[in-house]
Design a protein around this motif. Structure first.
Motif, PDB file in Angstrom:
ATOM      1  N   CYS A   1       0.838  -1.208   0.000  1.00 30.81           N
ATOM      2  CA  CYS A   1       0.000   0.000   0.000  1.00 30.81           C
ATOM      3  C   CYS A   1       0.871   1.255   0.000  1.00 30.81           C
ATOM      4  CB  CYS A   1      -0.867   0.031   1.252  1.00 30.81           C
ATOM      5  SG  CYS A   1      -2.045  -1.306   1.306  1.00 30.81           S
TER       6      CYS A   1
ATOM      7  N   LYS B   1      -4.911   1.329  -0.525  1.00 34.73           N
ATOM      8  CA  LYS B   1      -4.687  -0.041  -0.965  1.00 34.73           C
ATOM      9  C   LYS B   1      -5.099  -0.153  -2.416  1.00 34.73           C
ATOM     10  CE  LYS B   1      -6.201  -4.776  -0.169  1.00 34.73           C
ATOM     11  NZ  LYS B   1      -6.556  -5.771   0.831  1.00 34.73           N
TER      12      LYS B   1
ATOM     13  N   GLY C   1      -6.063  -1.980  -5.913  1.00 36.53           N
ATOM     14  CA  GLY C   1      -6.738  -3.247  -6.168  1.00 36.53           C
ATOM     15  C   GLY C   1      -7.713  -3.085  -7.311  1.00 36.53           C
ATOM     16  N   ALA C   2      -8.575  -4.064  -7.472  1.00 35.29           N
ATOM     17  CA  ALA C   2      -9.588  -3.990  -8.521  1.00 35.29           C
ATOM     18  C   ALA C   2     -10.392  -2.715  -8.328  1.00 35.29           C
ATOM     19  CB  ALA C   2     -10.500  -5.204  -8.435  1.00 35.29           C
TER      20      ALA C   2
ATOM     21  N   ALA D   1      -9.284  -7.690  -2.523  1.00 34.69           N
ATOM     22  CA  ALA D   1      -8.311  -6.883  -3.271  1.00 34.69           C
ATOM     23  C   ALA D   1      -9.046  -5.827  -4.092  1.00 34.69           C
ATOM     24  CB  ALA D   1      -7.463  -7.783  -4.163  1.00 34.69           C
ATOM     25  N   VAL D   2      -9.671  -4.902  -3.378  1.00 36.02           N
ATOM     26  CA  VAL D   2     -10.442  -3.843  -4.022  1.00 36.02           C
ATOM     27  C   VAL D   2      -9.801  -2.508  -3.645  1.00 36.02           C
ATOM     28  CG1 VAL D   2     -12.715  -2.743  -4.177  1.00 36.02           C
ATOM     29  CG2 VAL D   2     -12.561  -5.217  -3.851  1.00 36.02           C
ATOM     30  N   ASP D   3      -9.675  -1.631  -4.621  1.00 33.42           N
ATOM     31  CA  ASP D   3      -9.090  -0.319  -4.389  1.00 33.42           C
ATOM     32  C   ASP D   3      -9.834   0.391  -3.250  1.00 33.42           C
ATOM     33  OD1 ASP D   3      -7.163   1.669  -6.021  1.00 33.42           O
ATOM     34  OD2 ASP D   3      -8.808   2.780  -5.074  1.00 33.42           O
TER      35      ASP D   3
ATOM     36  N   ALA E   1     -16.762  -3.959  -5.481  1.00 32.73           N
ATOM     37  CA  ALA E   1     -15.854  -4.157  -6.614  1.00 32.73           C
ATOM     38  C   ALA E   1     -16.671  -3.925  -7.882  1.00 32.73           C
ATOM     39  CB  ALA E   1     -15.286  -5.567  -6.570  1.00 32.73           C
TER      40      ALA E   1
END
Lengths: 349, 338
Positions: free
Chosen positions: B34, B48, B50-51, B189-191, B337
């Motif tokens: 991150c 973070k 991510g997707a 794993a998501v923004d 997501a």
């Protein structure tokens, strides 16, 4: 700058919260020859700006509030003015207090009291309730209504004066004593190249909730914001508390959540270096000063409070020590010349 | 979650002294890939990657805890102090504290009951009359151990307690910090954005500048909240109970939570078999109030842990609740997501 003369002029000027315009003009007038630029914003804050010697320099903001506590006429009854207070005033200092009603031209008034002859036994052991008090302007109902409208402010009427050699007493030294301190700071910096962009803020509406400073700090987005305000100095009847400071005992410098540690430390170091020392003022939460609002304005600001010890706060006979004013001005000037590294600004997300 | 909460509850961080919390969180967030940024107030902001998410989601939990600040060193070596944040002085009397980063042991003493008058026994001492004894016999000796403006924390080590409970200080809000750290390290794993705020306990101070900078579209506050489930409490004053699941408040003294987000969290909990309870009483406040009013306004929701004896040296909460809170926060993030 003749400190006593400037203090007298600003102390005797009238500017309760929300009605600071004439004081603002006086302050701007004094600032102009000492600043590169003087501006006024939507809430009436005055900003005196000294540009840095080089572009891209960090920005330092000093804030002292120019508003004062006062009264607001709410109604007229039989020629007497009913009122509420603007900011916090101890009702015990009101009876028989002379005031100035801010009409054009101003009207001299006296807050009522009840003569001893008309009191019942024991009455004089209890303070008057604010609701019982009125402002007497010595006029008939008809004349009073013609000259004074509800919504007209009033302030304490009291001349400023030296007390002994070193003490100075008058109304509104909270916080115009500190406005004068900042003007003196500007004077000390005359002819000197600054490593910072310096903004001297005379703020509005502090007494009703730190309102001017909040928008002033947001607009300027300084790297450091130091509030300069008064703090309680020892009196015989004051509680023995560690946050009650001494006259001429060193510059009171804040510590605690409202204080950026690096900034506080730097100011402590400089006051030691200048040989004036400091009095630590540990404040566990809100400091009740412009610093509280400025710290969280925008993306946040490194903040601190430098205090001017003052006796009899929020009365018409507030009293300060001139050496305290001069020493703090020297410290503020020194910091503007040698602030150390600015806190990182960080990316704009 | 249990071990992480316990570890975090042993870290000192009274409001404005959150350094040790930042030192713990920063390397772990960086190791998780991150971006980490500390603002001027000390808020730790973690992005973070991510997707893509369907909106900019920010989680917030405060690093600070209620505690003590040293106001003066007396000539006799005793320390005068004030509380940082809301502490009932009655929980301080006769307690041990740890002063400063060096953990100088101290005691908040009170004269023996034998020496009190009948009237004195009926009143609570004022904080101005209280003091910390660090065994120093003069100001000079005390100055070797601490200074004005130093902090102190309650001496209360986190331990397992009863059936599936944890006793520790500062569960408010290390539970929220632990939840965010787990989301950062193991979550979907998501923004997403995480702000570990400062100075919540002295007026939700850090939240406003952090939100001003991050400009989220929605914010979820992870908090510890007051449980009042004592045997003699009137049912409506029990508020919430440790062990009954994640607490969803609809309103407190800081904010009326966004109804859509509140409903979304409730249906996510039901859909995923996550145990939850609705906070039954309007009390307390969180960073939500200042986040909601940052910039042009931000919808907020909160997921809280029921904590007994909050703001005292000995808080009690349910370990299973921590898992439910994490599961619900993770479900929310996953649901957004794109």
């Amino acid at each position: 700058m003749d400190l006593a003369k400037t203090l007298t002029a600003l102390s005797e000027a009238m500017g309760p919260s929300g009605f600071e315009a004439s004081v603002a003009e006086m302050v701007a007038e004094i600032m102009r020859p000492m600043c590169d630029e003087v501006t006024t914003d939507a809430l009436g804050n005055v900003h005196g700006i000294r540009h840095a010697a080089k572009p891209g320099a960090p920005k330092l903001l000093y804030s002292a509030h120019m508003d004062e506590i006062g009264f607001m006429v709410t109604d007229i009854k039989d020629g007497f003015l009913r009122f509420r207070t603007i900011g916090g005033i101890d009702p015990r200092v009101m009876p028989a207090r002379e005031v100035t009603v801010m009409t054009d031209p101003p009207i001299h008034g006296v807050i009522s009291s009840v003569p001893p002859h008309l009191q019942a036994a024991g009455d004089n052991t209890k303070p008057f309730a604010v609701e019982e008090l009125v402002i007497d302007i010595g006029m008939s109902d008809e004349k009073a209504r013609k000259l004074v409208r509800p919504g007209t402010p009033a302030v304490f009427s009291e001349h400023a004066q030296l007390l002994g050699d070193k003490l100075f007493s008058g109304k509104t030294l909270d916080d115009r004593g500190c406005v004068v301190m900042l003007l003196r700071t500007l004077e000390l910096l005359q002819g000197k190249d600054l490593p910072v962009e310096l903004v001297i803020q005379a703020s509005t509406q502090e007494e009703v909730g730190l309102r001017g400073a909040q928008v002033g700090a947001y607009a300027n987005a300084p790297d450091w914001a130091v509030a300069v305000d008064v703090t309680h100095a020892e009196t015989p009847d004051a509680p023995k508390r560690p946050d009650i400071v001494k006259f001429a005992g060193g510059v009171p410098i804040s510590m605690g959540p409202n204080t950026n540690r690096a900034l506080g430390r730097r100011l402590c170091e400089l006051s030691e270096k200048l040989g004036m020392g400091y009095q630590p003022q540990v404040m566990e939460g809100g400091t009740g000063t412009d610093a509280w609002a400025m710290q969280v304005a925008g993306d946040g600001t490194a903040s601190c409070v430098i205090s001017l010890p003052l006796r009899y706060m929020h009365t018409a006979v507030e009293t300060i020590h001139l050496d305290d004013l001069e020493n703090a001005a020297k410290l503020l000037a020194e910091f503007a010349l040698d602030p150390g590294e600015a806190p990182p600004r960080g990316p704009l997300v | 979650m249990k071990e992480l909460v316990k570890t975090l509850c042993a870290i000192d961080a009274p409001s404005s002294f959150e350094d040790a919390m930042r030192d713990f969180i920063r390397p772990r967030a960086e190791a998780a890939g991150c971006e980490v940024y500390e603002d001027v107030l000390g808020n730790l902001i973690v992005h973070k990657p991510g997707a893509p998410a369907d909106k900019r989601i920010m989680f917030a939990a405060h690093m600070d805890e209620v505690g003590i600040i040293i106001k003066a060193l007396g000539d006799d070596g005793y320390l005068k102090f004030a509380c940082v944040g809301g502490v009932d002085v009655r929980v301080l009397i006769g307690k041990r504290v740890l002063v400063g980063a060096n953990h100088v042991p101290g005691i908040i003493g009170i004269k023996a009951v034998h020496l009190t008058t009948q009237d004195e026994r009926k009143i609570v001492p004022k904080i101005n009359d209280m003091y910390i004894d660090i065994g120093a016999s003069s100001r000079e000796e005390a100055e070797k151990l601490t200074c004005c403006g130093d902090y102190a924390v309650f001496d209360s080590f986190p331990v397992d307690f009863g059936e599936g409970m944890l006793k520790a200080r500062a569960i408010d809000d290390r539970v929220g910090c632990a939840t965010m750290l787990k989301l950062i390290e193991n979550g979907p794993a998501v923004d997403s954005w995480y702000v570990f705020t400062v100075q919540e306990e002295v007026g939700t101070r850090g939240a406003a500048p952090a939100s001003h900078r991050i400009k989220p579209d929605a914010a979820i506050i992870l908090e510890g909240t007051t449980a009042g489930d004592l045997p003699d409490a009137k049912p409506h004053l029990k508020v919430c109970a440790p062990g009954a699941g994640a607490v969803l408040p609809f309103m407190d003294n800081s904010a009326i939570y966004d109804r859509e987000m509140f409903n979304e969290l409730r249906s996510l909990a039901e859909k995923n078999g996550i145990r939850y309870q609705i906070k039954q009483y309007v009390s307390g406040g969180t960073d939500a109030g200042n986040i909601q009013r940052a910039r042009a306004g931000i919808p907020v929701a909160a997921i809280s842990a029921a904590v007994r004896y909050i703001h005292s040296p000995s808080c009690v909460a349910s370990i299973d609740d921590f898992e439910q809170i994490y599961a619900l926060a993770a479900a929310f993030l996953a649901a957004h997501a794109k």
